[in-house]
Design an enzyme around this catalytic site. Sequence first.
Site, PDB file in Angstrom:
ATOM      1  N   GLU A 114      -4.221 -15.254   0.247  1.00 30.14           N
ATOM      2  CA  GLU A 114      -3.191 -16.057  -0.445  1.00 30.14           C
ATOM      3  C   GLU A 114      -2.848 -17.315   0.353  1.00 30.14           C
ATOM      4  OE1 GLU A 114      -0.423 -13.092  -2.940  1.00 30.14           O
ATOM      5  OE2 GLU A 114      -0.809 -12.404  -0.888  1.00 30.14           O
ATOM      6  N   GLU A 134      -4.715  -5.353  -2.208  1.00 36.28           N
ATOM      7  CA  GLU A 134      -3.356  -4.823  -2.373  1.00 36.28           C
ATOM      8  C   GLU A 134      -3.300  -3.585  -3.275  1.00 36.28           C
ATOM      9  OE1 GLU A 134      -2.610  -9.143  -1.203  1.00 36.28           O
ATOM     10  OE2 GLU A 134      -4.130  -7.992  -2.291  1.00 36.28           O
TER      11      GLU A 134
HETATM   12  N1  T1G Z   1      -1.150  -4.933   8.884  1.00 41.13           N
HETATM   13  C1  T1G Z   1      -0.908  -4.258  10.028  1.00 41.13           C
HETATM   14  N2  T1G Z   1      -1.874  -3.692  10.822  1.00 41.13           N
HETATM   15  C2  T1G Z   1      -3.122  -3.842  10.404  1.00 41.13           C
HETATM   16  C3  T1G Z   1      -3.473  -4.519   9.203  1.00 41.13           C
HETATM   17  C4  T1G Z   1      -2.408  -5.095   8.430  1.00 41.13           C
HETATM   18  N3  T1G Z   1      -2.628  -5.774   7.307  1.00 41.13           N
HETATM   19  N4  T1G Z   1      -4.815  -4.469   9.061  1.00 41.13           N
HETATM   20  C5  T1G Z   1      -5.289  -3.785  10.130  1.00 41.13           C
HETATM   21  N5  T1G Z   1      -4.283  -3.414  10.936  1.00 41.13           N
HETATM   22  C6  T1G Z   1      -4.391  -2.670  12.199  1.00 41.13           C
HETATM   23  C7  T1G Z   1      -4.888  -1.237  12.002  1.00 41.13           C
HETATM   24  O1  T1G Z   1      -3.831  -0.375  11.705  1.00 41.13           O
HETATM   25  C8  T1G Z   1      -5.510  -0.952  13.357  1.00 41.13           C
HETATM   26  O2  T1G Z   1      -4.461  -0.660  14.238  1.00 41.13           O
HETATM   27  C9  T1G Z   1      -6.095  -2.297  13.757  1.00 41.13           C
HETATM   28  O3  T1G Z   1      -5.404  -3.287  12.980  1.00 41.13           O
HETATM   29  C10 T1G Z   1      -7.569  -2.428  13.465  1.00 41.13           C
HETATM   30  O4  T1G Z   1      -7.759  -2.086  12.106  1.00 41.13           O
HETATM   31  C11 T1G Z   1       1.758 -10.175   0.373  1.00 41.13           C
HETATM   32  C12 T1G Z   1       1.445  -7.516   0.559  1.00 41.13           C
HETATM   33  C13 T1G Z   1      -9.076  -5.980   8.445  1.00 41.13           C
HETATM   34  C14 T1G Z   1     -11.020  -4.888   7.408  1.00 41.13           C
HETATM   35  O5  T1G Z   1      -5.146  -4.297   2.981  1.00 41.13           O
HETATM   36  O6  T1G Z   1      -8.799  -3.499   5.682  1.00 41.13           O
HETATM   37  O7  T1G Z   1      -1.246  -8.713   2.258  1.00 41.13           O
HETATM   38  O8  T1G Z   1      -5.042   1.680  14.710  1.00 41.13           O
HETATM   39  O9  T1G Z   1      -9.177  -0.048  12.509  1.00 41.13           O
HETATM   40  O10 T1G Z   1     -12.229  -1.305  10.865  1.00 41.13           O
HETATM   41  O11 T1G Z   1      -0.073  -9.989  -0.961  1.00 41.13           O
HETATM   42  O12 T1G Z   1      -8.129  -3.264   9.032  1.00 41.13           O
HETATM   43  O13 T1G Z   1      -5.758  -0.126  16.259  1.00 41.13           O
HETATM   44  O14 T1G Z   1      -3.320   0.444  16.041  1.00 41.13           O
HETATM   45  O15 T1G Z   1      -8.988  -1.052  10.205  1.00 41.13           O
HETATM   46  O16 T1G Z   1     -12.271  -3.553  11.989  1.00 41.13           O
HETATM   47  C15 T1G Z   1      -3.531  -6.465   2.578  1.00 41.13           C
HETATM   48  C16 T1G Z   1      -6.059  -4.038   5.720  1.00 41.13           C
HETATM   49  C17 T1G Z   1      -2.193  -6.159   3.142  1.00 41.13           C
HETATM   50  C18 T1G Z   1      -6.292  -5.205   4.844  1.00 41.13           C
HETATM   51  C19 T1G Z   1     -10.478  -4.487   9.829  1.00 41.13           C
HETATM   52  N6  T1G Z   1      -4.531  -6.325   3.610  1.00 41.13           N
HETATM   53  N7  T1G Z   1      -6.929  -3.993   6.883  1.00 41.13           N
HETATM   54  O17 T1G Z   1     -11.099  -3.246   9.806  1.00 41.13           O
HETATM   55  O18 T1G Z   1     -10.205  -2.280  12.016  1.00 41.13           O
HETATM   56  S1  T1G Z   1      -0.960  -6.229   1.877  1.00 41.13           S
HETATM   57  C20 T1G Z   1      -5.269  -5.234   3.728  1.00 41.13           C
HETATM   58  C21 T1G Z   1      -8.245  -3.682   6.752  1.00 41.13           C
HETATM   59  C22 T1G Z   1      -0.723  -7.893   1.612  1.00 41.13           C
HETATM   60  C23 T1G Z   1       0.346  -9.692   0.306  1.00 41.13           C
HETATM   61  C24 T1G Z   1       0.197  -8.225   0.487  1.00 41.13           C
HETATM   62  C25 T1G Z   1      -9.019  -3.526   8.015  1.00 41.13           C
HETATM   63  C26 T1G Z   1      -9.868  -4.760   8.398  1.00 41.13           C
HETATM   64  P1  T1G Z   1      -4.648   0.396  15.366  1.00 41.13           P
HETATM   65  P2  T1G Z   1      -9.057  -1.252  11.668  1.00 41.13           P
HETATM   66  P3  T1G Z   1     -11.563  -2.571  11.221  1.00 41.13           P
END
Ligand code: T1G
Length: 654
Positions: A114, A134
Amino acid sequence: MTSSHSSTQFSDTISAIVEDHVMLITINNPPVNAISASVRQGLMVALDWIETSDAVQGVVISGAGSTFVAGADIKEFGQPVTEPTLPQVTERLAGFNKTIIAAVNGAALGGGAEIAIACHGRVASGRSSFGMPEVKLGLVPGAGGTQRLPRLIAADLALDMIGTGRTLKSAESLEIQLIDELADEDTLITRAKNASLKPAAKRVTPHYDAQKFANIKTAILRKSRGQNAPLKAVELVELSQQLDLSQGLSQERQIFLQLRDSDEAKALRHVFFAERSAKKPAMLEGVSPKDIKILGVVGMGLMGSGIIVSALNAGYQVIGVEQTEEAALAGHQHILSILEKNLQSGRLNTDAFERQKKALTIAGSLESLGVADLVIEAVFDDFNVKVKLFQALDQIVRASAILATNTSYLNPNEIAAATLYPQRVIGMHFFSPAHIMRLVEVIHTQYSSLEAVASGFAVANKLKKLPILSGVVEGFIGNSIFSAYRREAEFLLEDGAYPHEIDAALEDYGFAMGLFAVYDMAGLEIAWAKRKREALNRDPQLRYVKIADQLCELGRFGQKSGLGWYQYVNGKREIDPVVTELIDAARREKNITPQSFTKEQIQQRLLQAMQTQGNLLMQNKIAASASDIDLVMINGYGFPAHKGGPMFAGGMLN
Ligand code: T1G
């Protein structure tokens, strides 16, 4: 705000440098540049500064490291909202008085996408990817994505991205004009800076294919199975074609806030973090796995072939072994057919296809496994067969090699005890089809060394599976809970419910298919054989329902025999009065007065049965955590993820 002659820090996570009249803003919030309050505040302060600066004519935003921005900080959900909000940031970016270009250096997901879309242009590297995941968190994009994306790319493509949450690689992003330019890593920033010194491009909303839009909508609604977020995603993308931008954005905000605090979103957040913590089991902390290069797989039937395909996909050298050359050739054919399918579907390119074919050696005897670092057996689930195999392997593989059994129900302690080096024996319980199902239960026996367990766990991770540690109990985590829930379902039959009512209650809850329908699809004879084996030791005090046995005695083995819990007329599943009468007779025989049950009562009884068994598994240290149990039931037994798993649903993790 602190500044040195070269760089300015606008918050802990936002730094910037001005070069050639362009301010390069870097979002640096390891590990994935999630949009925390500090990121939002830092961006706003930076924009305030730029707005009043004559020295800056253009702006570039990029992410530190290999990720652009992985979205809003999910850890902040459920906390009080801290201003500025992300919608305020994207609104500011979109309306800014100087050209802002996103230099997309890696994954741009959710709020990260976004931010990029709110910028006036996007230059991306080959490593970049775009996604709006999301809905996988029970949400919709909440910072303008549902309104700005359908104005930037064709609305049917936007609906597909937002409704499915799938991630697009850079080539596709360029093709659909989600990005303006593709640059290589070295020139990414330079090309973005050049673009930022030009006036913001005037964009025309691309036309879209209404029929494709309708088809994508139907597919999303069909797959949603009771989930609310995908329905809201469709609604908002449709509104983007009817309302003006600001009306659409306020609709989006309302719906986003409703969903953010919903049970569905809480459940999917639980699953998100459960998967992350399952990756780091406490038991394996500080334990280094062996370096596994060559995998051996004995048994190239359905399960063995699936394991081999996953191993080839993960880049392992693989030796596949069958009892005879013919069986090995048949298994090889099956594996090649899967690889060819992957090639045709584009999941594999020709180079990878050729590489994987070359990485596989097949043999009709065990001798070839002397070089294997880890051998996984997927032979017939019989104790003597498996022990004889492992004892033969003891004479062939190196003492340092690891042996893994794929048994579903046998006791790996007893298998290990019968070998020369019990400490190197573990369980790796795959789920069929093994090249598709993510779940692998990694079993630590009473003898297994931590190094052997860590090695099995690491291999499962490299296979892009979801490894969950389990101790030894009959059926491990998954099958022991499944048995408890199946038993309770059969008690419900005697107590007054019919298979179609129980299945309807489960499908209403979010399961793709009810228990008895799944049974018929899988076939009733395997479980029957197991019950017959157990009959001698069954505790006569324990309640036992004979109906399933009676079905099998009548030759009703499920869909493949056209008769099971249901009858299959021209392949269509229908209630069978014969089964209804069998159930009524079973009640009469036990003088049970049938009760009627609501869907909710059926759901509660089955959930309770799963939770009770789950608690037992934790008490007995078979399962390391309730969230591990949830992941097993979601990824191996079709438990709806948007309910969080049986333990979460039971309020054990709320
Ligand atoms: N927020 C907080 N922590 C996050 C995070 C996030 N969005 N994404 C990853 N982490 C942390 C995760 O918990 C882990 O922590 C570490 O980063 C490594 O992640 C307004 C509301 C990016 C593809 O859904 O899909 O935006 O365990 O083990 O395999 O519209 O993380 O080490 O303490 O998964 O290399 C939308 C979520 C949010 C993407 C990387 N975004 N993340 O994968 O590492 S909602 C997502 C992923 C939003 C807006 C809305 C994957 C990754 P720890 P990992 P990875």
